[in-house]
Structures are given as structure tokens and as C-alpha cells.
Design an enzyme around this catalytic site. Structure first.
Site, PDB file in Angstrom:
ATOM      1  N   HIS A   1       0.852  -1.218   0.000  1.00  0.00           N
ATOM      2  CA  HIS A   1       0.000   0.000   0.000  1.00  0.00           C
ATOM      3  C   HIS A   1       0.881   1.261   0.000  1.00  0.00           C
ATOM      4  O   HIS A   1       2.087   1.219   0.277  1.00  0.00           O
ATOM      5  CB  HIS A   1      -0.890   0.007   1.249  1.00  0.00           C
ATOM      6  CG  HIS A   1      -0.105   0.034   2.519  1.00  0.00           C
ATOM      7  ND1 HIS A   1       0.466   1.189   3.038  1.00  0.00           N
ATOM      8  CD2 HIS A   1       0.267  -0.962   3.335  1.00  0.00           C
ATOM      9  CE1 HIS A   1       1.132   0.888   4.124  1.00  0.00           C
ATOM     10  NE2 HIS A   1       1.037  -0.391   4.328  1.00  0.00           N
TER      11      HIS A   1
ATOM     12  N   GLU B   1       2.148   5.164   1.123  1.00  0.00           N
ATOM     13  CA  GLU B   1       2.588   5.736   2.411  1.00  0.00           C
ATOM     14  C   GLU B   1       1.392   6.196   3.237  1.00  0.00           C
ATOM     15  O   GLU B   1       0.468   6.824   2.716  1.00  0.00           O
ATOM     16  CB  GLU B   1       3.498   6.941   2.121  1.00  0.00           C
ATOM     17  CG  GLU B   1       3.986   7.677   3.361  1.00  0.00           C
ATOM     18  CD  GLU B   1       4.667   8.995   2.989  1.00  0.00           C
ATOM     19  OE1 GLU B   1       5.875   8.958   2.685  1.00  0.00           O
ATOM     20  OE2 GLU B   1       3.972  10.042   2.980  1.00  0.00           O
ATOM     21  N   THR B   2       1.433   5.875   4.551  1.00  0.00           N
ATOM     22  CA  THR B   2       0.342   6.275   5.439  1.00  0.00           C
ATOM     23  C   THR B   2       0.834   7.287   6.482  1.00  0.00           C
ATOM     24  O   THR B   2       2.046   7.446   6.696  1.00  0.00           O
ATOM     25  CB  THR B   2      -0.215   5.062   6.217  1.00  0.00           C
ATOM     26  OG1 THR B   2       0.810   4.579   7.119  1.00  0.00           O
ATOM     27  CG2 THR B   2      -0.664   3.954   5.287  1.00  0.00           C
ATOM     28  N   GLN B   3      -0.121   7.897   7.170  1.00  0.00           N
ATOM     29  CA  GLN B   3       0.202   8.885   8.207  1.00  0.00           C
ATOM     30  C   GLN B   3       1.076   8.254   9.298  1.00  0.00           C
ATOM     31  O   GLN B   3       2.085   8.815   9.715  1.00  0.00           O
ATOM     32  CB  GLN B   3      -1.097   9.424   8.824  1.00  0.00           C
ATOM     33  CG  GLN B   3      -0.912  10.677   9.677  1.00  0.00           C
ATOM     34  CD  GLN B   3      -0.153  11.785   8.940  1.00  0.00           C
ATOM     35  OE1 GLN B   3      -0.373  12.074   7.769  1.00  0.00           O
ATOM     36  NE2 GLN B   3       0.802  12.401   9.652  1.00  0.00           N
TER      37      GLN B   3
ATOM     38  N   GLU C   1      -1.538  -7.223   7.464  1.00  0.00           N
ATOM     39  CA  GLU C   1      -0.198  -7.147   8.062  1.00  0.00           C
ATOM     40  C   GLU C   1      -0.125  -8.029   9.306  1.00  0.00           C
ATOM     41  O   GLU C   1      -1.157  -8.401   9.883  1.00  0.00           O
ATOM     42  CB  GLU C   1       0.110  -5.679   8.416  1.00  0.00           C
ATOM     43  CG  GLU C   1       1.497  -5.406   8.979  1.00  0.00           C
ATOM     44  CD  GLU C   1       2.642  -5.871   8.095  1.00  0.00           C
ATOM     45  OE1 GLU C   1       3.444  -5.035   7.678  1.00  0.00           O
ATOM     46  OE2 GLU C   1       2.725  -7.095   7.801  1.00  0.00           O
TER      47      GLU C   1
HETATM   48  O1  LIG Z   1       2.385  -2.280  10.146  1.00  0.00           O
HETATM   49  C1  LIG Z   1       3.252  -1.407   9.965  1.00  0.00           C
HETATM   50  O2  LIG Z   1       3.423  -0.381  10.654  1.00  0.00           O
HETATM   51  C2  LIG Z   1       4.203  -1.636   8.853  1.00  0.00           C
HETATM   52  C3  LIG Z   1       5.324  -2.509   9.414  1.00  0.00           C
HETATM   53  O3  LIG Z   1       5.978  -3.190   8.429  1.00  0.00           O
HETATM   54  O4  LIG Z   1       3.547  -2.322   7.776  1.00  0.00           O
HETATM   55  P1  LIG Z   1       2.682  -1.612   6.609  1.00  0.00           P
HETATM   56  O5  LIG Z   1       2.913  -0.114   6.745  1.00  0.00           O
HETATM   57  O6  LIG Z   1       3.234  -2.155   5.327  1.00  0.00           O
HETATM   58  O7  LIG Z   1       1.259  -2.010   6.841  1.00  0.00           O
END
Ligand SMILES: O=C(O)[C@@H](CO)OP(=O)(O)O
Length: 215
Positions: free
Chosen positions: A9, A11-13, A82
Site C-alpha cells: 500500500h 505511504e500512510t500517516q 499485516e
Molecule cells: O504495520 C506497519 O506499521 C508496517 C510494518 O511493516 O507495515 P505496513 O505499513 O506495510 O502495513
């Protein structure tokens, strides 16, 4: 030969804030949305027939963008989630105590059933990721699926296809919106079954993408 594309996926916050997500969730950043659009353009002409996504929000948000670009719908499969990181979910990775860090290390220090308390072991993660991948073999002939999943989940899947134990130290970096491909084939030159064709390709991204937690 069945080709299966694998996308982590965008980039997330919490990726940016270095907070552990696991099976908790945070939304894509503006950069993460742009990354999803770029990987969508990359795969648009690859003949993708199915999009199957982890049911967490960040992966569904990514899958939706890819699905719109390809013009096909997507389905969810919670086996693509995850790793469940138990009591450390939502925690700032830089705030972990020495004992909490030791829980994280136990995942990949060779302990087959090592886990964060109330979380999942890498062996359990590997089993469910391989079950989700094997389900692609049941799709109609000439299918070309694309799976949307997570950093540790995809790293564990690709590493175990290469023959490493699931609880081996991580030596494969899968950045946000990286593209990998695994093939199920019977070749005279390669091991029968799944082989890794591509791992962690980010050439379609116009800016460097983060590793899962910038470690
Ligand atoms: O779970 C998370 O924080 C990261 C760790 O690898 O995984 P992802 O951002 O890919 O979900």
C-alpha cells in the site's frame, strides 16, 4: 504460467510518524495517494484480471485507486493483512522499552514461534500469506491477479518463496507502492512451483518511497 503481482500500500500517516500499525490502521498521506496513482499507471497495461486486497483501510484505499485505473473491481481477503503486532500496535517505534524491543526482535531472531505478546508469529503470518497466494491457483485459466498487502506480510511471503524461514532476519526491503511479481511455473531451470521474478521495484515512483518504518 500464472503470474501474480504484489503491491504494498501507499505511504500512510503512521508510516510517516513511525507508529506501528500492524492490524491497526491509518489513512494514506497525499504522497501515498500519489504513489498509488503511479503504481496504478504502471500496472494498467499488464493484463491484470483480479485485484485482491487486505481488508485494512490503507490497502483498500490503494486497491481502489488501482481498480479505477484498470477498470476492474477489487475484493478483500483478510489473510493478506499485516502481521498482528499485539500490544505494540499504535505505539511510536522510538518509544519502545528495551523489553518491548526484545519482543520485536524475537519475531525474527530464529525463534520459530517468537511473537509480540497478544500478536502473531512470523510462522503464522507465512501460513496465511501462502494460503492467500495458493488461492490464486484456483482462479480461471489465463487469470493474472494483483494482491495488495503490507511490508512485513509481503516480505515474509517473498522471503519464504526464496527458501528462508519466516522467522529469519529481514533482508528484503519492500517500500510503499513497490511492485513485485511471483510466478507459478514448471521450468527445467528453476525450482518447481513459486519463483520470484521481481521484488520491490519502485522505478515507477517519482520520489523515494519510505521503508515500512525507516529502520
Ligand atoms: O504495520 C506497519 O506499521 C508496517 C510494518 O511493516 O507495515 P505496513 O505499513 O506495510 O502495513
Amino acid at each position: 504460467m500464472l503470474q501474480v503481482y504484489l503491491v504494498r500500500h501507499g505511504e500512510t500517516q503512521w508510516n510517516v510518524e513511525r507508529r506501528i500499525q500492524g492490524q491497526s490502521d491509518s489513512g494514506l498521506t497525499g504522497k501515498g495517494i500519489q504513489q498509488a496513482q503511479q503504481v496504478a499507471q504502471r500496472v494498467r497495461n499488464l493484463g491484470i484480471t483480479h485485484i485482491i486486497s487486505s481488508d485494512l483501510g490503507r490497502t483498500q484505499q490503494t486497491a481502489r485507486i488501482i481498480a479505477q485505473a484498470i477498470g476492474c473491481d477489487y475484493v478483500v481477503d483478510d489473510r493478506l493483512r499485516e502481521l498482528d503486532m499485539g500490544v505494540l500496535e499504535k505505539r511510536d517505534i522510538d518509544s519502545l522499552t528495551e523489553e518491548e524491543e526484545s519482543w520485536r526482535r524475537r519475531l525474527v531472531d530464529g525463534t520459530p514461534d517468537g511473537r509480540i505478546p497478544q500478536g502473531e508469529s512470523m510462522t503464522e503470518l507465512s501460513q496465511r500469506m501462502h494460503a492467500a497466494l495458493s488461492a490464486c491457483l484456483e482462479l480461471p485459466p489465463q487469470s493474472r491477479p494483483l494482491l495488495v498487502s503490507h511490508g512485513m506480510a509481503l516480505g515474509c511471503l517473498v522471503s519464504t518463496i526464496l527458501g528462508l524461514p519466516p522467522y529469519a532476519e529481514r533482508r528484503l526491503r519492500l517500500r510503499n507502492c513497490s511492485l513485485s511479481r511471483v510466478d507459478y511455473q514448471q521450468s527445467a531451470w528453476l525450482a518447481p512451483g513459486w519463483v520470484v521474478e521481481t521484488a520491490g521495484d519502485v522505478s515507477h515512483l517519482d520520489a523515494p518511497a519510505m521503508d515500512e518504518l525507516q529502520r
